[in-house]
Motif scaffolding. Structure first.
Motif: not given
Ligand code: CTP
Length: 404
Positions: A183-184, A186-189, A223, A280
């Motif tokens: 899940e790298l 989903s953590k991206l800005s 998203h 998002r």
């Protein structure tokens, strides 16, 4: 030349990255990136004073941009010679710094360098098998932590793969899936994701990248509302076509690609949910406000266009429907329309109608003895409609109509 200057300063100079890759691929590329084994900023200053141009230096990163007088940009980076002292009797080793510089890059195809110093001009420096990967049309990372270090490289891999019609290599694909499982992504800005999406939307065929992203579950990872539906694929296909049509005609103003494709990517998302996506993707307040307003304008125009009939309805009516809408919205309406005659008339609006100008202005109205006031807008507006509908042609006819 840059190579001669490097020679004079005693520094090895390389052309690197996309520029070299595109030479091997036989594709045009005008963004020259140089790496200097020495002092990149000093090199840039001397280069600019020799060839004419300005320098913007970033001392923190030891990089500089030279902007030549013809507008050409040359990016200059520094690769420092690094010496590694080993303990005891072992000798000091000098590590070739260009190798270190290239090793930090994303894919082998981008990790090529070309020597440009005289004597060795044109020598390819290929530590990682880039030439072979280009021949085999493969996107491959240089090391297994590449996507962990920088997950945006997943989108870059897809972008290069689709652009060049390459294949992401087997091991590289496993590393991508691994990074996605962690899940790298989903953590991206939002800012970084949006930035990469914008690069994709500037490609020739953004939809090909979106489909690949969907296959890998990346759309949903950004998203859940961004998952591609059949409707979205269809509209994005049409958007690609109208966008190409527009580009081929060199129409003005230029389209901001992301404003166009984001409309397709968010089609069918409810008005009350759209904020989730803009949040998002870290839209600015203004971008969010403009985007929501554009969606509303499109909805409104779609309703009005339903009642518009070629031959029966006036062209000036079409003009008033479309005139307030930014060009990205108009192209979206064109792509959305199932009725051929609506499409054709919107294209007429873009190619011709919106440039129509009347030959009468406020000064003329004053000369005609009309008392200045809001009536001016009404008159000029009426003249505009009359001209669009072909009721008046010449300036004389327009002046005559103004006093009626
Ligand atoms: N790079 C990287 N990781 C990133 C972004 C860039 O390693 N997340 C490296 C790449 O090796 C690339 C160089 O930085 O060659 C310059 O980046 P960019 O200008 O984005 O790449 P180009 O290869 O020139 O791509 P394009 O053809 O799209 O301009």
């Amino acid at each position: 030349s840059a190579g001669d200057l490097g020679h004079k300063l005693g520094w090895e100079v390389y052309a690197v990255g996309g520029f070299v890759r595109d030479i091997l691929l036989g594709r045009p590329n005008f963004d020259l990136d140089l790496v200097v084994e020495g002092d990149g900023i000093e090199f840039a200053r001397k280069f600019a004073s020799l060839s004419g141009g300005r320098v913007k230096a970033h001392s923190k990163f030891k990089t500089a941009v030279v902007i030549l007088d013809d507008g050409q940009r040359v990016d200059v980076a520094t690769a420092r010679l690094e010496y590694y002292e080993y303990p005891a009797a072992l000798p000091t080793v000098e590590l070739s710094s260009i190798k270190m510089d290239l090793y930090r890059r994303d894919f082998t195809v981008n990790a090529l360098a070309l020597r440009i110093n005289p004597g060795r001009f044109g020598q390819l420096v290929d530590f990682f098998g880039a030439e072979r990967d280009i021949r085999n049309r493969t996107i491959r990372v240089l090391h297994s932590l590449s996507f962990v270090e920088d997950p945006t490289r997943i989108l870059r891999a897809i972008r290069f793969e689709r652009r060049f019609d390459f294949q992401i290599g087997g091991q590289t694909m496993r590393l991508i899936k691994n990074a996605l499982n962690l899940e790298l992504f989903s953590k991206l800005s939002g800012t970084r994701v949006m930035h990469e999406l914008q690069w994709i939307m500037n490609e020739e065929d953004p939809l090909a990248c979106f489909i690949r992203m969907q296959e890998l579950g990346i759309m949903a990872a950004i998203h859940p509302l961004l998952k591609l539906t059949k409707d979205k694929v269809q509209i994005l296909t049409e958007l690609g076509k109208v966008h190409n049509w527009y580009k081929l005609l060199y129409l003005e103003p230029e389209i901001t690609s992301w404003k166009l494709y984001i409309l397709g990517m968010t089609m069918g998302i409810k008005r009350e949910d759209i904020g989730q996506v803009t949040t998002r993707l870290h839209f600015t307040r203004k971008e969010e406000k403009d985007f929501k307003q554009l969606r509303d304008m499109i909805g409104d125009a779609l309703m009005k266009l339903m009642g518009w009939r070629e031959g029966k309805s006036k062209l000036s009516r079409l003009y008033s429907i479309l005139h307030p809408i930014p060009v990205e919205g108009i192209l979206f309406l064109m792509a959305r329309s199932r009725k051929e005659h609506i499409r054709r008339n919107i294209s007429q609006y873009l190619a011709r109608l919106r440039y129509v100008k009347i030959d009468v202005d406020g000064k003329d109205l004053l000369n005609l003895g009309i008392e200045p006031g809001p009536i001016y807008t009404i008159i000029l507006d009426r003249l505009m409609r009359a001209k669009i509908d072909g009721h008046v042609e010449t300036r004389e006819e327009q002046l005559e109509m103004a006093i009626k």
